[in-house]
Design an enzyme around this catalytic site. Structure first.
Site, PDB file in Angstrom:
ATOM      1  N   HIS A  21       0.835  -1.205   0.000  1.00  0.00           N
ATOM      2  CA  HIS A  21       0.000   0.000   0.000  1.00  0.00           C
ATOM      3  C   HIS A  21       0.872   1.259   0.000  1.00  0.00           C
ATOM      4  CE1 HIS A  21      -3.626   2.396   1.121  1.00  0.00           C
ATOM      5  NE2 HIS A  21      -2.714   3.165   1.688  1.00  0.00           N
ATOM      6  N   GLU A  22       1.809   1.307   0.932  1.00  0.00           N
ATOM      7  CA  GLU A  22       2.664   2.490   1.023  1.00  0.00           C
ATOM      8  C   GLU A  22       3.590   2.602  -0.186  1.00  0.00           C
ATOM      9  OE1 GLU A  22       1.893   4.658   3.061  1.00  0.00           O
ATOM     10  OE2 GLU A  22       0.591   3.420   4.322  1.00  0.00           O
ATOM     11  N   HIS A  71       1.889   4.603  -2.908  1.00  0.00           N
ATOM     12  CA  HIS A  71       2.036   6.049  -2.699  1.00  0.00           C
ATOM     13  C   HIS A  71       3.442   6.507  -3.074  1.00  0.00           C
ATOM     14  CE1 HIS A  71      -1.824   6.289  -0.830  1.00  0.00           C
ATOM     15  NE2 HIS A  71      -1.485   5.681   0.296  1.00  0.00           N
TER      16      HIS A  71
END
Length: 424
Positions: free
Chosen positions: A21-22, A25
């Site tokens: 997920h990170e 980003h």
């Protein structure tokens, strides 16, 4: 799977879904030219930290998510002010380092009082050096050194807010998007692991035996064919086997299996679950065949659809009050469930990890302050208004939302711990 394997698998599940997920980003922020100061897994005090290039990678104490800190999202940690005495290191007549403390120990530097400084737009600094005013340009990747820490300056074109709305939106949406991609890939892997049922099956094959359950105390093995339960022929009727065992909590049942064509008989006493149904801790299914590429993709898409419907139905029940607070679980309960599923085998753990990844992606897109969905709403409003929302107001909304989420996290974690103490 042994206890150490279960623990490692549980930790790995959380690490993978948060990291992917990170990373979404991070990747799209870097691609947009945004300076990423920190890539962190967890919150709170640092357990491990290493800097590579412009970014510091950290592992933090509280394993409740992670974050990517981009330049311009928060006030800069270190500022250089007019009137401040600093020491600067030059290379090719450009400032590459600005020292704010221990100035007497800085060798090979120019020391002076700051008259004027702009580290975001003009990238210049005027210093009063021995009574003479000198002007210097500042390298766009210059470091500000204070208290033993190096902080890279962030020119305005490296700030998150300086990028077009579409690039900022992509950097925000990329986190959930990577969770969706991971979920689809894992469901495809799961489809390959379990295969596709053959046409007209005539038997059930034991696929896994759960450790700590009654079946683990006898010599049942993966690959055994279930013949009869309490004298009743099972064939390929999984529901019939579950029904017979489920009606016998605390009462021994006789399970006959075929192993390499040889009949074997076992007496097993089912253990009652939370609903009072008997369980022995085996999973069985009809014979399967390898899934084709097309079947794998179709099965992964089907599992994504079913799981998404299940997640939204859960949200609906929460909103309509069909869930009580005691029904909610936090990280502790999720870790506990993950550990239980890990005991059932890698296929079940793969499917569970896919569900958690999908849930994390959907949850983060909810319009709740501090979550990615809320940030995308602010970007949408900016696109409609053709001017950004007041950063201070937006930051306050996200701060309040984050504080409320942390309070909820503490509450459900406390609830999880009470549940464990009570043995539920």
């Amino acid at each position: 799977m042994g206890m150490i394997g279960v623990v490692l698998s549980t930790v790995l599940v959380f690490f993978v879904i948060v990291t992917i997920h990170e990373w979404g980003h991070y990747f799209f922020a870097k691609r947009a030219g945004i300076l990423v100061r920190e890539f962190a897994i967890g919150f709170g005090p640092k357990l491990f930290s290493v800097k590579r290039g412009e970014t510091r990678y950290t592992l933090r104490l509280i394993p409740a998510g992670g974050f990517v800190r981009m330049a311009g999202e928060d006030p800069e940690l270190v500022e250089v002010q007019p009137g401040q005495t600093v020491a600067v290191k030059l290379k090719d007549n450009q400032i590459t380092r600005i020292y704010l403390d221990r100035l007497d120990e800085r060798t090979g530097t120019v020391r002076g009082e700051v008259e004027r400084v702009d580290l975001e737009r003009a990238l210049s600094m005027n210093l009063l050096v021995e009574g003479e005013s000198e002007s210097f340009s500042v390298h766009p990747q210059a470091l500000v050194v204070s208290r033993g820490k190096d902080t890279q300056i962030a020119p305005i074109d490296r700030h998150f807010g300086s990028k077009p709305v579409r690039k900022r939106a992509m950097a925000i949406f990329a986190g959930p998007m990577m969770n969706f991609i991971l979920a689809f890939v894992l469901y495809a892997v799961y489809a390959q692991m379990v295969g596709m049922p053959v046409d007209n099956p005539d038997k059930l094959i034991i696929r896994s035996i759960e450790s700590g359950m009654p079946a683990a105390g006898v010599d049942l093995r993966q690959g055994d064919i279930v013949d009869t339960v309490n004298g009743e022929k099972i064939g390929a009727d999984l529901g019939k086997m579950i029904d017979i065992i489920g009606k016998s909590p605390g009462v021994p049942v006789e399970i006959n299996v075929l192993r390499d064509g040889e009949p074997l008989s076992f007496q097993i006493t089912p253990r009652a679950n939370e609903e009072g149904a008997g369980k022995v801790g085996i999973s069985a299914s009809p014979p399967t065949r390898s899934a084709t590429f097309g079947e794998t993709i179709a099965r992964a898409a089907e599992l994504m659809k079913v799981s998404t419907e299940f997640i939204f139905e859960s949200f609906k029940m929460l909103i309509t009050g069909q869930f009580q607070f005691d029904d909610l679980g936090g990280p502790v309960r999720t870790a506990n469930v993950t550990a239980e599923i890990a005991k059932k085998g890698i296929a079940q753990l793969t499917s569970w990890t896919a569900l958690l990844s999908l849930y994390l992606g959907i949850f983060n897109l909810l319009p709740v302050p501090a979550l990615d969905g809320s940030r995308l709403i602010f970007l949408g409003l900016e696109a409609v208004r053709r001017k950004p929302i007041d950063p201070n107001k937006e930051s306050m909304v996200h701060f309040v939302g984050f504080a409320m989420l942390m309070l909820l996290m503490v509450a459900v974690t406390y609830n999880d711990i009470l549940r464990l103490v009570r043995g539920e």
